[in-house]
Design a protein around this motif. Structure first.
Motif, PDB file in Angstrom:
ATOM      1  N   GLY A 116      41.550  61.923  -4.296  1.00 59.84           N
ATOM      2  CA  GLY A 116      42.399  62.878  -3.587  1.00 59.84           C
ATOM      3  C   GLY A 116      42.021  64.330  -3.763  1.00 59.84           C
ATOM      4  N   VAL A 117      40.933  64.616  -4.479  1.00 63.14           N
ATOM      5  CA  VAL A 117      40.514  66.000  -4.722  1.00 63.14           C
ATOM      6  C   VAL A 117      38.994  66.099  -4.642  1.00 63.14           C
ATOM      7  CG1 VAL A 117      40.503  67.940  -6.327  1.00 63.14           C
ATOM      8  CG2 VAL A 117      42.501  66.428  -6.218  1.00 63.14           C
ATOM      9  N   LYS A 118      38.513  67.077  -3.879  1.00 57.73           N
ATOM     10  CA  LYS A 118      37.089  67.389  -3.822  1.00 57.73           C
ATOM     11  C   LYS A 118      36.926  68.881  -4.108  1.00 57.73           C
ATOM     12  CE  LYS A 118      36.022  63.918  -0.274  1.00 57.73           C
ATOM     13  NZ  LYS A 118      35.495  63.708   1.113  1.00 57.73           N
ATOM     14  N   VAL A 119      36.031  69.207  -5.013  1.00 62.03           N
ATOM     15  CA  VAL A 119      35.758  70.598  -5.376  1.00 62.03           C
ATOM     16  C   VAL A 119      34.249  70.779  -5.455  1.00 62.03           C
ATOM     17  CG1 VAL A 119      36.087  72.435  -7.065  1.00 62.03           C
ATOM     18  CG2 VAL A 119      37.900  70.742  -6.698  1.00 62.03           C
ATOM     19  N   VAL A 128      42.163  69.122  -0.964  1.00 59.42           N
ATOM     20  CA  VAL A 128      43.146  68.309  -1.688  1.00 59.42           C
ATOM     21  C   VAL A 128      43.921  67.454  -0.686  1.00 59.42           C
ATOM     22  CG1 VAL A 128      45.142  68.323  -3.220  1.00 59.42           C
ATOM     23  CG2 VAL A 128      43.363  70.068  -3.472  1.00 59.42           C
ATOM     24  N   THR A 129      43.758  66.119  -0.793  1.00 59.33           N
ATOM     25  CA  THR A 129      44.487  65.174   0.059  1.00 59.33           C
ATOM     26  C   THR A 129      45.379  64.263  -0.783  1.00 59.33           C
ATOM     27  OG1 THR A 129      42.599  63.662  -0.030  1.00 59.33           O
ATOM     28  CG2 THR A 129      42.697  65.192   1.836  1.00 59.33           C
ATOM     29  N   ALA A 130      45.532  64.584  -2.061  1.00 58.94           N
ATOM     30  CA  ALA A 130      46.312  63.730  -2.964  1.00 58.94           C
ATOM     31  C   ALA A 130      47.794  63.680  -2.600  1.00 58.94           C
ATOM     32  CB  ALA A 130      46.153  64.228  -4.407  1.00 58.94           C
ATOM     33  N   PHE A 131      48.248  64.695  -1.828  1.00 56.17           N
ATOM     34  CA  PHE A 131      49.661  64.755  -1.463  1.00 56.17           C
ATOM     35  C   PHE A 131      49.874  64.373  -0.004  1.00 56.17           C
ATOM     36  CE2 PHE A 131      48.746  68.012  -4.690  1.00 56.17           C
ATOM     37  CZ  PHE A 131      49.511  67.510  -5.729  1.00 56.17           C
TER      38      PHE A 131
END
Length: 482
Positions: free
Chosen positions: A200-203, A264-267
């Protein structure tokens, strides 16, 4: 007997060609694009430019695949071909020369490792999750060099590249006389990106540095229409920019950049994204109007996106801010230095069009502006039919003194990758774009755009510039992908 020998030789050649063709698989993909457009492609009140255009383009990529570890790629582009224009090969006779090689590279895996190497003409886009990177990004970020990439772990990767942006584009020799220093005409970039991927997170943090010869802007590429000239140098409206750069007190300058992008797609169904970077280019000191002139440019940008995915559409809010010039035109520029950006935030002011000529009316970078956009994309209430609606407010971050000092007289001058807006200038843009899929590979596009430009009239009247306030465009395109 001679006939039999001839037949045997011919059969051998055919069989040999067939055997050779089995050594590699050949795959082709690409697209044909056609566009008919009516609209304003400049804000100048009396530009003399034709408002109607009809054009086409063909892009074809051919992959020559030897194995999973080795392949070659060549990408040809034919066009843009403006219908009726002889130099584009689209007037009666169709005999213009408009075939270009965009990519030509080989991909291979270093034996006994998972590291991948790409060498040749390729794309060097820096990362960005909101849109193409406004320093170096999109389809314009093509060049010659080498990229090495790989994964350290399941979550951590890295990509190291060398881009030779310019070299030997300035003629130093006239007969037997040497008129310059050949070592100062190269421009080389070295960059590193480190993509981090979690649930759910890419940085992706990234950095890039360069050695910049002060003559690397000259020759075939010292042109005020060159993206690097537009993006890396300060304003020098009272003098010849080529002479100012060439007379700088340093043969070699430097450039460096650092940035980070996150998604951020975790939410979910919420999505958040952030892009930010700082960059600096320093070519030393020159002279202008008898005064010391810093051939420097440094600045920053930050962008934030929030979206919420619904069943029939995805509404979102986008904001960006990019630093602008201060009141002193002789101390360099405070705008974000860019190499070759191609930002897709809208389909009229920027290059987010499916295929059309009246795009990039605001520019293809975002330096010297801030903006807020409300957007609803993926609007679909009927199968194979979708829409995008955008409403944007722009305002400049450049000091008015840059115009009062007559360093700038035309905000759409070719020196600027973005229309030059001061803190007293603003604009509103509205897009409504539609796609209808006739077949799986064939789509129709209709793009409607409007830009209301509100310039500080008293300020720009002082340098003789007059702009159209209301600007419109309509585009109908057909694209076949194969």
């Amino acid at each position: 007997m001679k006939r039999i020998v001839t037949l045997l030789l011919a059969a051998g050649l055919v069989l040999g060609a067939a055997a050779g063709s089995q050594a590699a698989d050949i795959k082709a993909k690409g697209l044909w694009e056609f566009s008919w457009e009516l609209g304003d492609n400049t804000f100048a009140e009396h530009s003399g430019k034709d408002k109607f255009s009809a054009m086409q383009r063909l892009r074809t990529q051919i992959d020559v695949i030897a194995s999973e570890s080795l392949k070659g790629v060549v990408f040809f582009e034919i066009g843009d071909q403006n219908w009726g224009k002889s130099s584009d090969g689209a007037s009666l006779g169709n005999d213009g020369k408009v075939v270009k090689v965009r990519y030509s590279y080989v991909d291979w895996v270093i034996p006994q490792t998972d590291a991948k190497v790409r060498m040749g003409l390729q794309n060097f886009s820096l990362p960005g999750f909101i849109t193409n990177n406004p320093v170096l990004g999109g389809g314009s970020a093509d060049g010659a060099g080498i990229t090495v990439s790989g994964q350290f772990t399941e979550n951590v990767g890295a990509s190291l590249f060398w881009l030779r942006a310019e070299n030997d584009n300035n003629e130093y020799y006239h007969g037997d006389k040497v008129t310059g220093n050949p070592s100062s005409n190269a421009m080389d970039f070295v960059g590193l990106t480190v993509p981090l991927t979690f649930d759910g997170v890419k940085v992706t943090p990234w950095g890039m540095g360069a050695f910049v010869g002060h003559d690397s802007f000259k020759g075939g590429n010292f042109d005020l229409n060159s993206p690097m000239t537009q993006g890396m140098l300060p304003l020098a409206g009272k003098g010849a920019l080529a002479d100012i750069v060439a007379s700088s007190d340093e043969d070699h300058g430097s450039a460096w950049y650092g940035g980070i992008t996150a998604d951020v797609t975790a939410f979910a169904p919420f999505r958040f994204a952030l892009d930010a970077a700082y960059g600096s280019v320093d070519l030393g000191t020159s002279r202008l109007d008898g005064r010391s002139f810093d051939v420097k440019r440094s600045g920053w940008y930050a962008a934030f996106l929030a979206e919420y995915k619904l069943e029939s559409c995805t509404p979102g809010l986008l904001f960006w801010y990019s630093s602008g010039d201060d009141a002193n035109p002789y101390n360099g520029s405070e705008r974000l230095p860019s190499i070759d950006p191609d930002v897709y935030v809208t389909s009229y002011g920027f290059d987010g069009t499916n295929y059309g000529g009246a795009a990039q009316t605001m520019g293809y970078g975002i330096s010297g502006t801030w903006a807020v956009m409300g957007r609803v994309k993926d609007i679909s209430f009927m199968e194979d039919l979708s829409h995008v609606l955008r409403v944007v407010y722009y305002q400049g971050t450049n000091n008015r003194e840059m115009v009062r000092s007559k360093m700038i007289s035309n905000p759409q001058d070719s020196q600027y990758s973005m229309i030059y807006l001061t803190t007293g200038d603003k604009a509103v843009e509205v897009n409504f774009d539609t796609e209808y899929k006739l077949y799986e590979n064939l789509s129709l596009f209709v793009e409607l755009g409007y830009i209301r430009l509100d310039m500080d009239e008293d300020l720009w009247r002082g340098v003789g510039y007059e702009a159209k306030e209301n600007n419109l465009k309509g585009t109908f395109s057909i694209i076949y992908k194969f």
